[in-house]
Motif scaffolding. Structure first.
Motif, PDB file in Angstrom:
ATOM      1  N   LYS A  23       0.851  -1.204   0.000  1.00  0.00           N
ATOM      2  CA  LYS A  23       0.000   0.000   0.000  1.00  0.00           C
ATOM      3  C   LYS A  23       0.874   1.237   0.000  1.00  0.00           C
ATOM      4  N   ILE A  24       0.367   2.285  -0.658  1.00  0.00           N
ATOM      5  CA  ILE A  24       1.081   3.568  -0.571  1.00  0.00           C
ATOM      6  C   ILE A  24       0.078   4.633  -0.151  1.00  0.00           C
ATOM      7  N   SER A  25       0.573   5.635   0.537  1.00  0.00           N
ATOM      8  CA  SER A  25      -0.290   6.734   0.942  1.00  0.00           C
ATOM      9  C   SER A  25      -0.349   7.730  -0.196  1.00  0.00           C
ATOM     10  N   HIS A  62      -3.989   0.687  -2.474  1.00  0.00           N
ATOM     11  CA  HIS A  62      -3.574  -0.718  -2.458  1.00  0.00           C
ATOM     12  C   HIS A  62      -2.961  -1.047  -3.818  1.00  0.00           C
ATOM     13  N   VAL A  63      -1.654  -0.976  -3.927  1.00  0.00           N
ATOM     14  CA  VAL A  63      -0.996  -1.184  -5.219  1.00  0.00           C
ATOM     15  C   VAL A  63      -0.935  -2.677  -5.566  1.00  0.00           C
ATOM     16  N   LEU A  64      -0.662  -3.505  -4.563  1.00  0.00           N
ATOM     17  CA  LEU A  64      -0.638  -4.965  -4.786  1.00  0.00           C
ATOM     18  C   LEU A  64      -1.542  -5.641  -3.761  1.00  0.00           C
ATOM     19  N   GLY A  81       0.290  -6.935 -18.120  1.00  0.00           N
ATOM     20  CA  GLY A  81      -0.898  -6.247 -17.623  1.00  0.00           C
ATOM     21  C   GLY A  81      -0.897  -4.818 -18.100  1.00  0.00           C
ATOM     22  N   PRO A  82      -2.044  -4.160 -17.993  1.00  0.00           N
ATOM     23  CA  PRO A  82      -2.108  -2.770 -18.457  1.00  0.00           C
ATOM     24  C   PRO A  82      -1.273  -1.839 -17.580  1.00  0.00           C
ATOM     25  N   SER A  83      -1.101  -0.617 -18.034  1.00  0.00           N
ATOM     26  CA  SER A  83      -0.316   0.364 -17.287  1.00  0.00           C
ATOM     27  C   SER A  83      -0.947   0.602 -15.911  1.00  0.00           C
ATOM     28  N   GLY A  84      -0.133   0.618 -14.884  1.00  0.00           N
ATOM     29  CA  GLY A  84      -0.621   0.852 -13.522  1.00  0.00           C
ATOM     30  C   GLY A  84      -1.111  -0.414 -12.843  1.00  0.00           C
ATOM     31  N   ALA A  85      -0.865  -1.569 -13.472  1.00  0.00           N
ATOM     32  CA  ALA A  85      -1.338  -2.836 -12.892  1.00  0.00           C
ATOM     33  C   ALA A  85      -0.544  -3.224 -11.637  1.00  0.00           C
ATOM     34  N   GLY A  86       0.667  -2.686 -11.538  1.00  0.00           N
ATOM     35  CA  GLY A  86       1.505  -3.010 -10.374  1.00  0.00           C
ATOM     36  C   GLY A  86       2.693  -3.885 -10.728  1.00  0.00           C
ATOM     37  N   LYS A  87       3.021  -3.969 -11.999  1.00  0.00           N
ATOM     38  CA  LYS A  87       4.116  -4.835 -12.453  1.00  0.00           C
ATOM     39  C   LYS A  87       5.459  -4.383 -11.870  1.00  0.00           C
ATOM     40  N   SER A  88       5.750  -3.074 -12.060  1.00  0.00           N
ATOM     41  CA  SER A  88       7.047  -2.561 -11.575  1.00  0.00           C
ATOM     42  C   SER A  88       7.135  -2.686 -10.059  1.00  0.00           C
ATOM     43  N   SER A  89       6.019  -2.425  -9.371  1.00  0.00           N
ATOM     44  CA  SER A  89       6.044  -2.514  -7.900  1.00  0.00           C
ATOM     45  C   SER A  89       6.373  -3.939  -7.469  1.00  0.00           C
ATOM     46  N   THR A 125      16.772  -1.983 -14.538  1.00  0.00           N
ATOM     47  CA  THR A 125      15.665  -1.017 -14.481  1.00  0.00           C
ATOM     48  C   THR A 125      15.183  -0.660 -15.886  1.00  0.00           C
ATOM     49  N   GLN A 126      14.031   0.018 -15.909  1.00  0.00           N
ATOM     50  CA  GLN A 126      13.425   0.394 -17.185  1.00  0.00           C
ATOM     51  C   GLN A 126      14.322   1.378 -17.944  1.00  0.00           C
ATOM     52  N   LYS A 127      15.008   2.221 -17.160  1.00  0.00           N
ATOM     53  CA  LYS A 127      15.852   3.257 -17.773  1.00  0.00           C
ATOM     54  C   LYS A 127      17.309   2.780 -17.773  1.00  0.00           C
ATOM     55  N   ASP A 208      12.793  -4.891 -15.611  1.00  0.00           N
ATOM     56  CA  ASP A 208      11.579  -4.084 -15.740  1.00  0.00           C
ATOM     57  C   ASP A 208      11.497  -3.555 -17.170  1.00  0.00           C
ATOM     58  N   GLU A 209      10.526  -4.034 -17.901  1.00  0.00           N
ATOM     59  CA  GLU A 209      10.293  -3.626 -19.288  1.00  0.00           C
ATOM     60  C   GLU A 209      11.587  -3.626 -20.129  1.00  0.00           C
ATOM     61  N   PRO A 210      12.212  -4.770 -20.324  1.00  0.00           N
ATOM     62  CA  PRO A 210      13.467  -4.772 -21.096  1.00  0.00           C
ATOM     63  C   PRO A 210      13.282  -4.403 -22.554  1.00  0.00           C
ATOM     64  N   ILE A 241       6.490  -6.811 -19.107  1.00  0.00           N
ATOM     65  CA  ILE A 241       6.422  -6.423 -20.526  1.00  0.00           C
ATOM     66  C   ILE A 241       5.035  -5.868 -20.808  1.00  0.00           C
ATOM     67  N   HIS A 242       4.995  -4.853 -21.691  1.00  0.00           N
ATOM     68  CA  HIS A 242       3.708  -4.190 -21.947  1.00  0.00           C
ATOM     69  C   HIS A 242       2.845  -4.940 -22.948  1.00  0.00           C
ATOM     70  N   GLN A 243       3.300  -4.950 -24.202  1.00  0.00           N
ATOM     71  CA  GLN A 243       2.489  -5.581 -25.251  1.00  0.00           C
ATOM     72  C   GLN A 243       3.367  -6.553 -26.024  1.00  0.00           C
TER      73      GLN A 243
HETATM   74  N1  LIG Z   1       5.623   5.803  -5.060  1.00  0.00           N
HETATM   75  C1  LIG Z   1       4.431   5.896  -5.646  1.00  0.00           C
HETATM   76  N2  LIG Z   1       3.733   7.044  -5.585  1.00  0.00           N
HETATM   77  C2  LIG Z   1       2.519   7.162  -6.173  1.00  0.00           C
HETATM   78  N3  LIG Z   1       1.923   6.160  -6.850  1.00  0.00           N
HETATM   79  C3  LIG Z   1       2.567   5.008  -6.937  1.00  0.00           C
HETATM   80  C4  LIG Z   1       3.857   4.801  -6.346  1.00  0.00           C
HETATM   81  N4  LIG Z   1       4.242   3.541  -6.603  1.00  0.00           N
HETATM   82  C5  LIG Z   1       3.254   2.978  -7.307  1.00  0.00           C
HETATM   83  N5  LIG Z   1       2.245   3.850  -7.511  1.00  0.00           N
HETATM   84  C6  LIG Z   1       0.983   3.598  -8.195  1.00  0.00           C
HETATM   85  O1  LIG Z   1       0.744   2.223  -8.138  1.00  0.00           O
HETATM   86  C7  LIG Z   1       0.251   1.749  -9.374  1.00  0.00           C
HETATM   87  C8  LIG Z   1       1.139   0.637  -9.893  1.00  0.00           C
HETATM   88  O2  LIG Z   1       2.365   1.201 -10.307  1.00  0.00           O
HETATM   89  P1  LIG Z   1       3.434   0.374 -11.131  1.00  0.00           P
HETATM   90  O3  LIG Z   1       4.513   1.306 -11.541  1.00  0.00           O
HETATM   91  O4  LIG Z   1       3.817  -0.807 -10.341  1.00  0.00           O
HETATM   92  O5  LIG Z   1       2.581  -0.065 -12.404  1.00  0.00           O
HETATM   93  P2  LIG Z   1       3.030  -0.762 -13.740  1.00  0.00           P
HETATM   94  O6  LIG Z   1       2.117  -1.881 -13.994  1.00  0.00           O
HETATM   95  O7  LIG Z   1       4.481  -1.072 -13.706  1.00  0.00           O
HETATM   96  O8  LIG Z   1       2.791   0.412 -14.792  1.00  0.00           O
HETATM   97  P3  LIG Z   1       3.593   0.713 -16.131  1.00  0.00           P
HETATM   98  O9  LIG Z   1       3.401  -0.463 -17.015  1.00  0.00           O
HETATM   99  O10 LIG Z   1       2.912   1.938 -16.670  1.00  0.00           O
HETATM  100  O11 LIG Z   1       5.023   0.969 -15.755  1.00  0.00           O
HETATM  101  C9  LIG Z   1       0.176   2.934 -10.309  1.00  0.00           C
HETATM  102  O12 LIG Z   1      -1.134   3.394 -10.382  1.00  0.00           O
HETATM  103  C10 LIG Z   1       1.080   3.954  -9.667  1.00  0.00           C
HETATM  104  O13 LIG Z   1       0.604   5.239  -9.928  1.00  0.00           O
END
Ligand SMILES: Nc1ncnc2c1ncn2[C@@H]1O[C@H](COP(=O)(O)OP(=O)(O)OP(=O)(O)O)[C@@H](O)[C@H]1O
Length: 558
Positions: A23-25, A62-64, A81-89, A125-127, A208-210, A241-243
């Protein structure tokens, strides 16, 4: 123990993440210093109540949500998964960069020691965080020197064979480049980034997204190369991976489909296709199943329960193993603290404490090099970067020389009276502020390097102190030359104290000021400007104004 270690090496590392909640605030505190005032008076129980209420009212996100995943050695697990799914987290949690509120991560059914795991794994990392002015071979060589304890000829042959494996032979002597400096292609740069993180033969590679920003051919080449690495080295590869294209999907051994922080599918691509069919979806012939699932993510989410049931039997099968694992974690927690809090007792799963739970990894503890060796390697790398930015240094030299002459002509031949003393104070304050403002140009370079520094030190390549010493050592001669070029004409034009100690102290104070701001440009600017007045006082002392130079000038002004 040796037998156990070699067996572990052979079988590879199976990574299992259970019940990950993160979870994040999302809302800022109204008063950033609230913690130091009101909360201090609260007792433990009321603190807990406040935390619970705050979590709800602060809008915790609740990110994950209760994520389970398993990655096997010799295989690739793709998180889609779509953008914001929580993959990177999720990847950051697996790589030990983030700590979840709940959940456990196991390696071969053993709780992980996070510090050692970070060393034994690679996280791309992605970058791309690489030095643009170094060549491909130099980049990999410096990484090898910093991470491996091997003789030079072995390091060199290791780098050569890695470049061959990564398909980088033809660009070995080319500069890496970036958005500003022309260098190798984006796909080749991604390979270099991967090379930097696999030079030490990690058992687990997290990416992350190679393939982000690459065309479909380059993306396929990268995944193909990763597949080969998994199959030949027995590595466990986890990537997001995105698509993914049709041919890329075929290279994945298993897929974790996520949306809104939850797992919708965990299994093979064929199993995903079968699940979608059981949900009543018509899969067109020769369709990319992963792409289809992502396009129909809303329907899949609505039917989430059906897919989850597919996963549950897998989880139930290993429930006895999980229970024993959980017990190990809890025992470790108990031995660590000696007692449990209520929250700990009722927690369904716990974050594993890295220090106390011993899982033996086949990696030497500590750093690969001594502090001295690290400083030498890093100094060598700094020097290479500096010599390749000759134009910047030539500009800076000319700038300092001209500034010294111009400033000297403005404050030409100051008298030894009250007005002269006041003008000296003005001159010193100006000089020191000028030196500080000159070094702010180093800020973008520092910010760029900072990412590399953070990445390299977090995976235990070297100590931060070695970096600071190496930086100082390489910049010191250059700053000394600049200080002399700036102060010599200025000193004589203004007519400052001609005695021996004054002549030496003036460039020395300027040098210290430049070095201080050069090394601390990322730190507190206010502190550095405050330092100006201290340095001005030092200079006045050298001019013969006694211990309290500024006060003397102030008093004489009155
Ligand atoms: N430190 C943070 N501050 C604010 N929001 C965050 C933070 N970390 C994660 N999030 C939110 O949690 C969700 C998941 O983020 P995450 O980067 O894991 O998604 P993702 O699936 O990797 O997206 P993408 O494919 O676009 O990189 C997103 O909606 C993101 O905005």
């Amino acid at each position: 123990m040796e037998k156990q270690k070699s067996a572990m090496k052979k079988q590879g590392w199976e990574i299992e993440a259970i019940g990950i909640n993160y979870k994040i605030s999302t809302k800022k505190r109204e008063h950033p210093f609230k913690i130091f005032t009101k909360n201090q008076e609260l007792n433990q129980e009321s603190k807990q109540q406040v935390t619970d209420i705050e979590e709800a009212s602060l809008g915790a996100r609740h990110v994950l949500k209760d994520v389970y995943c398993k990655a096997k050695p010799w295989e690739i697990l793709a998180i889609v998964g779509p953008s914001g799914a929580g993959k990177s987290s999720l990847l950051e949690i697996l790589a030990g960069k983030l700590t979840p509120q709940n959940g456990s991560i196991f390696v071969n059914q053993n709780p992980i020691n996070r510090a050692q795991f970070k060393k034994a794994s690679g996280y791309v990392t992605q970058k791309d965080t690489l030095f643009p002015l170094l060549t491909v071979e130099e980049t990999l060589m410096f990484s090898a020197k910093l991470r491996l304890r091997l003789p030079r000829d072995q390091l060199s042959s290791k780098v050569k064979s890695l470049m061959h494996e990564l398909g980088l032979d033809h660009v070995a002597m080319a500069r890496v480049g970036d958005d500003r400096v022309r260098g190798i292609s984006g796909g080749e740069r991604r390979r270099v980034s991967i090379g930097v993180d696999v030079i030490h033969d990690p058992e687990v590679l997290i990416l992350d997204e190679p393939t982000s920003g690459l065309d479909s051919t380059s993306a396929l080449q990268i995944i193909d190369m990763l597949k080969l690495m998994a199959e030949t080295r027995g590595q466990t590869i986890i990537l997001s991976i995105h698509q993914p294209g049709f041919r890329i999907v075929k290279l994945f051994n298993s897929v974790l489909l996520m949306a809104n922080g939850s797992v919708l599918h965990h299994g093979t691509v064929d199993q995903l296709g079968a699940s979608l069919r059981t949900m009543g979806m018509q899969l067109p012939l020769h369709v990319n199943v992963v792409e289809f699932a992502m396009e129909s993510i809303d329907i899949v989410q609505q039917q989430g329960k059906v897919l989850k049931q597919e996963i549950q039997p897998q989880l139930l099968l290993s429930s006895s193993t999980r229970k024993s694992q959980q017990k190990k974690v809890e025992e470790a927690g108990e031995s660590r603290s000696g007692k449990f809090t209520l929250q700990q007792l009722f927690q369904q799963s716990k974050v594993v404490d890295e220090e106390s739970i011993g899982f033996e990894f086949d990696f030497p503890p500590g750093f690969a090099n001594s502090r001295l060796q690290e400083t030498l390697i890093l100094s060598h790398r700094f020097s290479k970067n500096i010599f390749r930015t000759k134009e910047l240094f030539a500009c800076r030299t000319i700038q300092m020389l001209i500034s010294g002459l111009v400033l000297g002509s403005i404050f030409y031949n100051l008298k030894d009276d009250l007005v002269g003393a006041e003008e000296r104070v003005g001159l010193f304050a100006f000089i020191l502020t000028f030196l500080l403002s000159c070094t702010t140009e180093a800020l973008p370079i520092f910010l760029q390097e900072r990412e590399i520094l953070m990445k390299e030190t977090s995976c235990g390549s070297y100590r931060v102190s070695s970096y600071a010493i190496a930086n100082g050592l390489v910049y010191l001669p250059f700053l000394l030359i600049l200080a002399i070029l700036f102060t010599v004409p200025l000193y004589w034009l203004v007519g400052l104290n001609p005695q021996f100690h004054g002549i030496h102290a003036f460039p020395a104070v300027n040098l210290v000021d430049s070095l201080h701001s050069e090394l601390g440009c990322g730190k507190c600017l206010e502190y550095m400007f405050g330092k100006c007045m201290v340095s001005a006082e030092d200079l006045l002392k050298e001019e013969g104004y006694g211990e309290n130079g500024l006060d003397t000038v102030r008093a004489s002004a009155v």
